[in-house]
Design an enzyme around this catalytic site. Structure first.
Site, PDB file in Angstrom:
ATOM      1  N   LYS A 108      -5.370   5.328  14.173  1.00 48.37           N
ATOM      2  CA  LYS A 108      -4.359   4.482  14.820  1.00 48.37           C
ATOM      3  C   LYS A 108      -4.291   4.747  16.324  1.00 48.37           C
ATOM      4  CE  LYS A 108      -2.219   3.359  10.593  1.00 48.37           C
ATOM      5  NZ  LYS A 108      -3.039   4.056   9.590  1.00 48.37           N
ATOM      6  N   GLU A 131      -3.802   7.422   6.553  1.00 43.91           N
ATOM      7  CA  GLU A 131      -4.076   6.180   5.853  1.00 43.91           C
ATOM      8  C   GLU A 131      -3.451   6.234   4.461  1.00 43.91           C
ATOM      9  OE1 GLU A 131      -5.765   3.834   7.468  1.00 43.91           O
ATOM     10  OE2 GLU A 131      -6.101   5.179   9.151  1.00 43.91           O
ATOM     11  N   GLY A 132      -3.297   5.064   3.868  1.00 38.50           N
ATOM     12  CA  GLY A 132      -2.921   5.035   2.451  1.00 38.50           C
ATOM     13  C   GLY A 132      -1.461   4.768   2.177  1.00 38.50           C
ATOM     14  N   ARG A 154     -11.400  -3.647   6.631  1.00 35.85           N
ATOM     15  CA  ARG A 154     -10.376  -4.665   6.351  1.00 35.85           C
ATOM     16  C   ARG A 154      -9.357  -4.645   7.471  1.00 35.85           C
ATOM     17  NH1 ARG A 154      -7.213  -3.170   1.694  1.00 35.85           N
ATOM     18  NH2 ARG A 154      -5.622  -2.772   3.248  1.00 35.85           N
ATOM     19  N   SER A 162      -9.507  -1.138   0.003  1.00 35.18           N
ATOM     20  CA  SER A 162      -9.467  -1.384  -1.441  1.00 35.18           C
ATOM     21  C   SER A 162      -8.920  -2.768  -1.782  1.00 35.18           C
ATOM     22  CB  SER A 162      -8.660  -0.289  -2.126  1.00 35.18           C
ATOM     23  OG  SER A 162      -7.376  -0.238  -1.580  1.00 35.18           O
ATOM     24  N   ARG A 202      -1.032  -9.165   0.163  1.00 36.38           N
ATOM     25  CA  ARG A 202      -0.074  -8.295  -0.533  1.00 36.38           C
ATOM     26  C   ARG A 202       1.320  -8.734  -0.141  1.00 36.38           C
ATOM     27  NH1 ARG A 202      -2.169  -2.644   1.487  1.00 36.38           N
ATOM     28  NH2 ARG A 202      -2.555  -4.008   3.256  1.00 36.38           N
ATOM     29  N   GLU A 252      -3.155  -3.042  11.353  1.00 32.77           N
ATOM     30  CA  GLU A 252      -4.149  -1.974  11.555  1.00 32.77           C
ATOM     31  C   GLU A 252      -5.505  -2.498  11.139  1.00 32.77           C
ATOM     32  OE1 GLU A 252      -4.328   1.302   8.843  1.00 32.77           O
ATOM     33  OE2 GLU A 252      -3.802   0.089   7.121  1.00 32.77           O
ATOM     34  N   ASN A 311      -8.839  -1.051   8.907  1.00 33.30           N
ATOM     35  CA  ASN A 311      -9.260   0.027   8.006  1.00 33.30           C
ATOM     36  C   ASN A 311     -10.772   0.123   8.007  1.00 33.30           C
ATOM     37  OD1 ASN A 311      -6.592   0.617   6.489  1.00 33.30           O
ATOM     38  ND2 ASN A 311      -6.786  -1.600   6.399  1.00 33.30           N
ATOM     39  N   LYS A 344       3.845   5.981  13.996  1.00 36.22           N
ATOM     40  CA  LYS A 344       2.770   6.216  13.023  1.00 36.22           C
ATOM     41  C   LYS A 344       1.962   7.461  13.346  1.00 36.22           C
ATOM     42  CE  LYS A 344       1.867   1.302  12.155  1.00 36.22           C
ATOM     43  NZ  LYS A 344       0.791   0.313  11.880  1.00 36.22           N
TER      44      LYS A 344
HETATM   45  P1  ADP Z   1      -1.544   2.773   6.359  1.00 36.15           P
HETATM   46  O1  ADP Z   1      -2.806   3.278   6.972  1.00 36.15           O
HETATM   47  O2  ADP Z   1      -0.717   3.839   5.744  1.00 36.15           O
HETATM   48  O3  ADP Z   1      -1.804   1.613   5.449  1.00 36.15           O
HETATM   49  P2  ADP Z   1      -0.237   0.831   8.101  1.00 36.15           P
HETATM   50  O4  ADP Z   1      -0.347   0.816   9.562  1.00 36.15           O
HETATM   51  O5  ADP Z   1      -0.988  -0.237   7.370  1.00 36.15           O
HETATM   52  O6  ADP Z   1      -0.671   2.274   7.599  1.00 36.15           O
HETATM   53  O7  ADP Z   1       1.282   0.777   7.695  1.00 36.15           O
HETATM   54  C1  ADP Z   1       1.710   0.730   6.343  1.00 36.15           C
HETATM   55  C2  ADP Z   1       2.643  -0.449   6.107  1.00 36.15           C
HETATM   56  O8  ADP Z   1       3.751  -0.383   7.004  1.00 36.15           O
HETATM   57  C3  ADP Z   1       2.023  -1.816   6.377  1.00 36.15           C
HETATM   58  O9  ADP Z   1       1.366  -2.289   5.222  1.00 36.15           O
HETATM   59  C4  ADP Z   1       3.225  -2.665   6.755  1.00 36.15           C
HETATM   60  O10 ADP Z   1       3.903  -3.111   5.591  1.00 36.15           O
HETATM   61  C5  ADP Z   1       4.128  -1.657   7.460  1.00 36.15           C
HETATM   62  N1  ADP Z   1       3.903  -1.730   8.919  1.00 36.15           N
HETATM   63  C6  ADP Z   1       2.973  -1.072   9.626  1.00 36.15           C
HETATM   64  N2  ADP Z   1       3.047  -1.371  10.933  1.00 36.15           N
HETATM   65  C7  ADP Z   1       4.045  -2.265  11.063  1.00 36.15           C
HETATM   66  C8  ADP Z   1       4.621  -2.968  12.178  1.00 36.15           C
HETATM   67  N3  ADP Z   1       4.170  -2.794  13.414  1.00 36.15           N
HETATM   68  N4  ADP Z   1       5.649  -3.828  11.935  1.00 36.15           N
HETATM   69  C9  ADP Z   1       6.106  -3.999  10.674  1.00 36.15           C
HETATM   70  N5  ADP Z   1       5.621  -3.362   9.599  1.00 36.15           N
HETATM   71  C10 ADP Z   1       4.597  -2.499   9.769  1.00 36.15           C
HETATM   72 MG    MG Z   2      -2.342  -0.319   5.860  1.00 36.55          MG
END
Ligand code: ADP
Ligand code: MG
Length: 481
Positions: free
Chosen positions: A316, A377-378, A126, A155, A457, A148, A150, A373
Site C-alpha cells: 500500500k 493483505e487479506g 486484481r 482470489s 463483492r 488497492e 493486489n 492502512k
Molecule cells: P486488504 O489488502 O486487506 O484487502 P483493502 O485496502 O482492500 O485491504 O481494504 C479492505 C477493505 O476496506 C476494502 O475491501 C474496502 O471495503 C475497505 N476500504 C479500503 N480502503 C477504503 C477507502 N479508501 N474507502 C472506503 N473503504 C475502504
Molecule cells: Mg482488498
C-alpha cells in the site's frame, strides 16, 4: 426502477430455493464452520457461498473504464517491479518498522545479489474499486476510485465466474425474477477462472518442459480451497497441466535446486511455475522454515506468480507513492498517467516528510473522512474514524511510517437481497468491483497482457471491510446500467 424487483412472498420462496439449488449443483459452495460439520466425516459438508440474490446495479461506463485500465495497470506493475530504486526507497523505510516487509525485502536483495535464475515473471493481479459520490450528490455522479491493487493470491476467480452464471440462469429460468427490469446484455460474461488458468498455462508453456508441474502454494489445512481447486481443474482439463498443492513447510522439507541451472525439484518432480495462494501475510510464516521455502522458490528457475518484487510493489505504501504528482510519469506516458490517476483517491504518507507531518495533523483533527492502512493483505487490518486518532497517539513517529492514510471512499447506497446459509438478508448495500489482469513477461518482451474477468463483492453499507471469507460480504455480479 424499483430495486430489487418486487415479488410476492410465494414467488420469492421459489426463487430462493431455485437459487440455492443452482448454487449447490454448480459448485458455488463453501464449507460451513467446523461446528456445523459435526454430522459429516472428512469435511464433506458444504453450503452455498454467500451470494446476492439479484445482480447489483453498477454504471456501465464506470465498469468499462475499470476494464480499460487493467492492461495499463499490468504493464505498470511490471515496470515497478523492475525499479530497484523505487523498491529501495519504499522498503528501506518500511523494513525498519515492519518485520514482515523486512523479511520479504531481504529475500529480494539476496536473490538480486546472487543473480536471477528465471528472467520471466507471471502476474495474476486484481485491481479493486469502489464507486464514490460526494456526500449529498446524485448517485449518477458516482465514479470509480481504486481501493488497492493486489499482486499476490488474488482470489474469488471461480466463485465470481459462477455467480455471474447464477444471475444469468435466474434471469432466464425464473419467470418472476426481474419483472422485465433486467436484460441479459446487462449481465456481462465473466471468464475469471478461465483467464487465470490460461495465464498459468502460458507460463508453464514458456518454461518449456512438458513433464514439469505447477506448484500451488497453499495454507495448511485450508478448508475452503474450492476457488483454488477450480483453477487446478481448469489447468488439467483445458491445458493438460498437472498441479501439486503444497504448503511452504512441505516445500522446505522436500525441495531442492539443481546445482547447474537452479531448477526447482520436489518429490521427484520439476516445477515449472510456482503459484502462491498463501504467503501474503505473516500468518503464513510460522517459523524460519516457511521463510527458507520462500527463499528457495525465489532463487529457483521456476516462474513465480508472483515474484517477491511483484509482491513488494503491491504494498500500500507503493500505491501512495504513485499518487505523488509526477511519479506515474516515470513509468507511463502523460496520457496514461492521467487516465490512471483519475481513479485515485487521496493518498497520504505518515512519514517524516512535510506531507507526512501534514497528513498526521489532518488525521488528528478530522479522521472521519480517512482510512488508515498498514502494509497487510487479506482484510480486517484497516483503521477507521476515531480509532485512527487513538492509534496515531500511541505510535511513535518511527512506527507511523508503517502506515498510509487514504481518503474514505463513499459509495451511494443501494438496496439488495443477500443470501447467507439459506437466510435472506435485506439491506442497504455497497459493492466493490475487482478486475483481474494477467501478465506474462519473458525477461525481454511481454508475452501476455490480458484483461481477466471481474468480481463484485457486496456488503452491508455500514460494514467497513469487504471480505467474503471473513463473513462481511457476499459474492455478486454487476447489472450494468
Ligand atoms: P486488504 O489488502 O486487506 O484487502 P483493502 O485496502 O482492500 O485491504 O481494504 C479492505 C477493505 O476496506 C476494502 O475491501 C474496502 O471495503 C475497505 N476500504 C479500503 N480502503 C477504503 C477507502 N479508501 N474507502 C472506503 N473503504 C475502504
Ligand atoms: Mg482488498
Amino acid at each position: 426502477m424499483t430495486y430489487p424487483p418486487q415479488q410476492t412472498e410465494a414467488e420469492r420462496t421459489i426463487l430462493l430455493s431455485d437459487a440455492i439449488d443452482w448454487a449447490l449443483a454448480h459448485g458455488l459452495v463453501v464449507r460451513p464452520t467446523v461446528d456445523k460439520q459435526a454430522h459429516f466425516s472428512n469435511h464433506s459438508a458444504v453450503t452455498h457461498a454467500p451470494f446476492a440474490l439479484y445482480p447489483t446495479p453498477f454504471p456501465r461506463a464506470e465498469f468499462e473504464k475499470a476494464q480499460g485500465l487493467q492492461q495499463p495497470w499490468n504493464t505498470l506493475i511490471h515496470k515497478l517491479s523492475l525499479d530497484d530504486a523505487l523498491i529501495a526507497e519504499v522498503m528501506e523505510t518500511l523494513s525498519q518498522v515492519d518485520d514482515f516487509m523486512q523479511k520479504l525485502y531481504d529475500i529480494y536483495l539476496t536473490v538480486r545479489k546472487e543473480g536471477i535464475a528465471q528472467p520471466a515473471s507471471l502476474g495474476i493481479h486484481r485491481c479493486d474499486y469502489l464507486l464514490h459520490a460526494a456526500p449529498g450528490a446524485d448517485a449518477k455522479t458516482a465514479r470509480i476510485q481504486q481501493v488497492e491493487f493486489n499482486t499476490i493470491a488474488s482470489s474469488f476467480g471461480s466463485l465470481s465466474t459462477c455467480t455471474s452464471k447464477l444471475h444469468r440462469y435466474l434471469l432466464q429460468a425464473v419467470e418472476h425474477y426481474a419483472g422485465g427490469q433486467i436484460n441479459i446484455d446487462q449481465l456481462p460474461e465473466n471468464r475469471s477462472v478461465e483467464t487465470i488458468a490460461s495465464g498459468i498455462a502460458s507460463a508453464w508453456k514458456l518454461y518449456g518442459n512438458p513433464h514439469a508441474k505447477v506448484l500451488m502454494i497453499v495454507q495448511p489445512g485450508e478448508r475452503n480451497a474450492f476457488d483454488q481447486r477450480w483453477i487446478e481443474y481448469h489447468l488439467l482439463e483445458s491445458h493438460g497441466v498437472r498441479v501439486m498443492r503444497r504448503t511452504l513447510a512441505q516445500v522446505a522439507d522436500t525441495a531442492s535446486l539443481d546445482t547447474q541451472n537452479k531448477a526447482l525439484r520436489m518429490e521427484g518432480q520439476e516445477i515449472a511455475v510456482t503459484y502462491f495462494r498463501a504467503g501474503y501475510g505473516p500468518e503464513d510464516y510460522h517459523s524460519q522454515k516457511e521463510w527458507d521455502a520462500r527463499l528457495i522458490i525465489e532463487r529457483s528457475l521456476s516462474i513465480k506468480c508472483p515474484t517477491v518484487a511483484y509482491q513488494l510493489v503491491g504494498a500500500k505504501k507503493v500505491q501512495q507513492v504513485l499518487a505523488i504528482p509526477g511519479r506515474l510519469e516515470q513509468y507511463v506516458d502523460v496520457y496514461t498517467a492521467d487516465l490512471l490517476r483519475e481513479s485515485f483517491a487521496g493518498l497520504y504518507p505518515l512519514d517524516e516528510s512535510p506531507e507526512g507531518k501534514q497528513a498526521f495533523e489532518m488525521a488528528l483533527n478530522d479522521s472521519e473522512n480517512l482510512v488508515m492502512k498498514p502494509q497487510r493483505e487479506g482484510g480486517g487490518n484497516n483503521i477507521y474514524g476515531a480509532e485512527i486518532q487513538d492509534t496515531l497517539r500511541k505510535l511513535s513517529a518511527e512506527e507511523r511510517k508503517a502506515y498510509i492514510l487514504m481518503d474514505l471512499i463513499r459509495s451511494p447506497p443501494l438496496q439488495n437481497l443477500m443470501v447467507r446459509e439459506g437466510q435472506l438478508i435485506h439491506g442497504e448495500v455497497a459493492s466493490e468491483l475487482g478486475i483481474y489482469g494477467i501478465y506474462l513477461h519473458d525477461g525481454e518482451k511481454t508475452v501476455v497482457n490480458d484483461l481477466g474477468g471481474h468480481l463484485l463483492r457486496t456488503k452491508g453499507h455500514t460494514t467497513r471491510e469487504g471480505g467474503v471469507a471473513a463473513g462481511f460480504a457476499v459474492i455478486d455480479s454487476p447489472l450494468l446500467v
